[in-house]
Design a protein around this motif. Structure first.
Motif, PDB file in Angstrom:
ATOM      1  N   GLU A  66       0.835  -1.215   0.000  1.00 48.80           N
ATOM      2  CA  GLU A  66       0.000   0.000   0.000  1.00 48.80           C
ATOM      3  C   GLU A  66       0.863   1.256   0.000  1.00 48.80           C
ATOM      4  O   GLU A  66       0.586   2.206  -0.721  1.00 48.80           O
ATOM      5  N   ARG A  67       1.901   1.267   0.811  1.00 54.63           N
ATOM      6  CA  ARG A  67       2.753   2.449   0.915  1.00 54.63           C
ATOM      7  C   ARG A  67       3.573   2.686  -0.350  1.00 54.63           C
ATOM      8  O   ARG A  67       3.749   3.821  -0.772  1.00 54.63           O
ATOM      9  N   GLN A  68       4.090   1.607  -0.943  1.00 60.65           N
ATOM     10  CA  GLN A  68       4.990   1.772  -2.080  1.00 60.65           C
ATOM     11  C   GLN A  68       4.293   1.790  -3.432  1.00 60.65           C
ATOM     12  O   GLN A  68       4.805   2.385  -4.375  1.00 60.65           O
ATOM     13  N   SER A  69       3.148   1.145  -3.536  1.00 61.20           N
ATOM     14  CA  SER A  69       2.560   0.944  -4.860  1.00 61.20           C
ATOM     15  C   SER A  69       1.238   1.651  -5.094  1.00 61.20           C
ATOM     16  O   SER A  69       0.754   1.671  -6.220  1.00 61.20           O
ATOM     17  N   ARG A  70       0.624   2.182  -4.056  1.00 61.51           N
ATOM     18  CA  ARG A  70      -0.638   2.900  -4.249  1.00 61.51           C
ATOM     19  C   ARG A  70      -0.342   4.220  -4.945  1.00 61.51           C
ATOM     20  O   ARG A  70       0.462   5.015  -4.470  1.00 61.51           O
ATOM     21  N   PRO A  71      -0.957   4.474  -6.103  1.00 62.07           N
ATOM     22  CA  PRO A  71      -0.705   5.729  -6.820  1.00 62.07           C
ATOM     23  C   PRO A  71      -1.188   6.947  -6.024  1.00 62.07           C
ATOM     24  O   PRO A  71      -2.162   6.860  -5.274  1.00 62.07           O
ATOM     25  N   THR A  72      -0.481   8.046  -6.196  1.00 65.06           N
ATOM     26  CA  THR A  72      -0.902   9.313  -5.587  1.00 65.06           C
ATOM     27  C   THR A  72      -1.235  10.290  -6.711  1.00 65.06           C
ATOM     28  O   THR A  72      -0.583  10.295  -7.759  1.00 65.06           O
ATOM     29  N   TYR A  73      -2.247  11.098  -6.469  1.00 64.34           N
ATOM     30  CA  TYR A  73      -2.746  12.015  -7.487  1.00 64.34           C
ATOM     31  C   TYR A  73      -2.640  13.450  -6.992  1.00 64.34           C
ATOM     32  O   TYR A  73      -2.721  13.721  -5.795  1.00 64.34           O
ATOM     33  N   LEU A  74      -2.499  14.369  -7.922  1.00 64.40           N
ATOM     34  CA  LEU A  74      -2.508  15.798  -7.614  1.00 64.40           C
ATOM     35  C   LEU A  74      -3.953  16.274  -7.515  1.00 64.40           C
ATOM     36  O   LEU A  74      -4.889  15.536  -7.850  1.00 64.40           O
ATOM     37  N   ALA A  75      -4.138  17.501  -7.080  1.00 65.07           N
ATOM     38  CA  ALA A  75      -5.482  18.048  -6.906  1.00 65.07           C
ATOM     39  C   ALA A  75      -6.265  18.104  -8.218  1.00 65.07           C
ATOM     40  O   ALA A  75      -7.492  17.950  -8.222  1.00 65.07           O
ATOM     41  N   ASP A  76      -5.576  18.299  -9.332  1.00 66.39           N
ATOM     42  CA  ASP A  76      -6.270  18.376 -10.623  1.00 66.39           C
ATOM     43  C   ASP A  76      -6.575  17.004 -11.227  1.00 66.39           C
ATOM     44  O   ASP A  76      -7.125  16.910 -12.318  1.00 66.39           O
ATOM     45  N   GLY A  77      -6.205  15.933 -10.529  1.00 67.62           N
ATOM     46  CA  GLY A  77      -6.507  14.584 -10.997  1.00 67.62           C
ATOM     47  C   GLY A  77      -5.386  13.919 -11.770  1.00 67.62           C
ATOM     48  O   GLY A  77      -5.491  12.752 -12.137  1.00 67.62           O
ATOM     49  N   SER A  78      -4.313  14.662 -12.027  1.00 65.61           N
ATOM     50  CA  SER A  78      -3.181  14.053 -12.738  1.00 65.61           C
ATOM     51  C   SER A  78      -2.359  13.206 -11.758  1.00 65.61           C
ATOM     52  O   SER A  78      -2.411  13.391 -10.544  1.00 65.61           O
ATOM     53  N   ILE A  79      -1.606  12.295 -12.308  1.00 64.83           N
ATOM     54  CA  ILE A  79      -0.845  11.356 -11.487  1.00 64.83           C
ATOM     55  C   ILE A  79       0.436  12.014 -10.996  1.00 64.83           C
ATOM     56  O   ILE A  79       1.243  12.505 -11.783  1.00 64.83           O
ATOM     57  N   LYS A  80       0.602  12.006  -9.685  1.00 60.35           N
ATOM     58  CA  LYS A  80       1.835  12.508  -9.086  1.00 60.35           C
ATOM     59  C   LYS A  80       2.882  11.397  -9.077  1.00 60.35           C
ATOM     60  O   LYS A  80       4.032  11.600  -9.428  1.00 60.35           O
ATOM     61  N   ARG A  81       2.443  10.196  -8.664  1.00 57.82           N
ATOM     62  CA  ARG A  81       3.346   9.042  -8.593  1.00 57.82           C
ATOM     63  C   ARG A  81       2.521   7.793  -8.831  1.00 57.82           C
ATOM     64  O   ARG A  81       1.486   7.598  -8.204  1.00 57.82           O
ATOM     65  N   SER A  82       2.976   6.964  -9.763  1.00 65.27           N
ATOM     66  CA  SER A  82       2.205   5.766 -10.097  1.00 65.27           C
ATOM     67  C   SER A  82       2.481   4.613  -9.148  1.00 65.27           C
ATOM     68  O   SER A  82       1.729   3.649  -9.115  1.00 65.27           O
ATOM     69  N   GLY A  83       3.547   4.662  -8.391  1.00 62.72           N
ATOM     70  CA  GLY A  83       3.875   3.605  -7.453  1.00 62.72           C
ATOM     71  C   GLY A  83       4.777   2.554  -8.082  1.00 62.72           C
ATOM     72  O   GLY A  83       4.983   2.518  -9.291  1.00 62.72           O
TER      73      GLY A  83
END
Length: 174
Positions: A66-83
């Motif tokens: 969960e910590r390493q692979s869950r993607p994180t998104y920016l406020a506008d919905g674009s991907i910050k980090r895919s994991g």
């Protein structure tokens, strides 16, 4: 093109992590429900200790994923980090094996009792077997039991032996 790969990895990771979370919650809830319904209160302590000891690694692995692979998104919905890629070879594969094996052990223990945790002993036994095989391969120069070099061995190929017999490769400098 790179953004397309990032989106695909993020989507794949999200799908697999959600599926893993659902299976984990289902199996662990099933375990507790069946243990409460079947067991007497005097054996709860032993069952809980065995549960924590044997399913703890799987729960830690799920937390790690969960910590390493869950993607994180920016406020506008674009991907910050895919994991990190959950289909990676090596250690990630081994961690998935531990997760799936623990699922199987939980089912066996839920249905048949605490003796089912003995199936979990297969994981460290296999790890020792794999480490011993790797050690023997490195120590033996990647030969089989009869001493015959295996593909990828350091001793070279038939083609290389023929070239050396003819005088080796000729290197010319300009």
């Amino acid at each position: 093109m790179a953004q397309k790969a990032t989106k695909a990895l993020a989507q794949s990771n999200t799908k697999r992590l959600n599926q893993t979370l659902l299976i984990t919650l289902t199996l662990h809830t099933l375990f507790f429900l069946l243990r409460i319904l079947i067991r007497t209160p005097s054996s709860y302590r032993k069952t809980l200790l065995l549960y924590v000891f044997f399913s703890g690694p799987q729960l830690l692995i799920n937390f790690l994923f969960e910590r390493q692979s869950r993607p994180t998104y920016l406020a506008d919905g674009s991907i910050k980090r895919s994991g990190e890629d959950l289909d990676a070879k090596g250690l990630t594969e081994y961690l998935w094996d531990v997760t799936y094996w623990t699922y199987g052990c939980l089912v066996v223990v839920s249905l048949f009792g605490d003796w089912g945790w003995w199936f979990w002993a297969v994981v460290p036994v296999y790890s020792v077997y794999a480490a011993w095989g790797a050690y023997k391969g490195v120590r033996g120069g990647f030969t089989d039991a009869a001493g015959v070099p295996q593909p990828g061995a350091a001793s070279g190929s038939k083609r290389q032996a023929k070239m050396e017999k003819r005088g080796g490769q000729k290197v010319t400098y300009r």
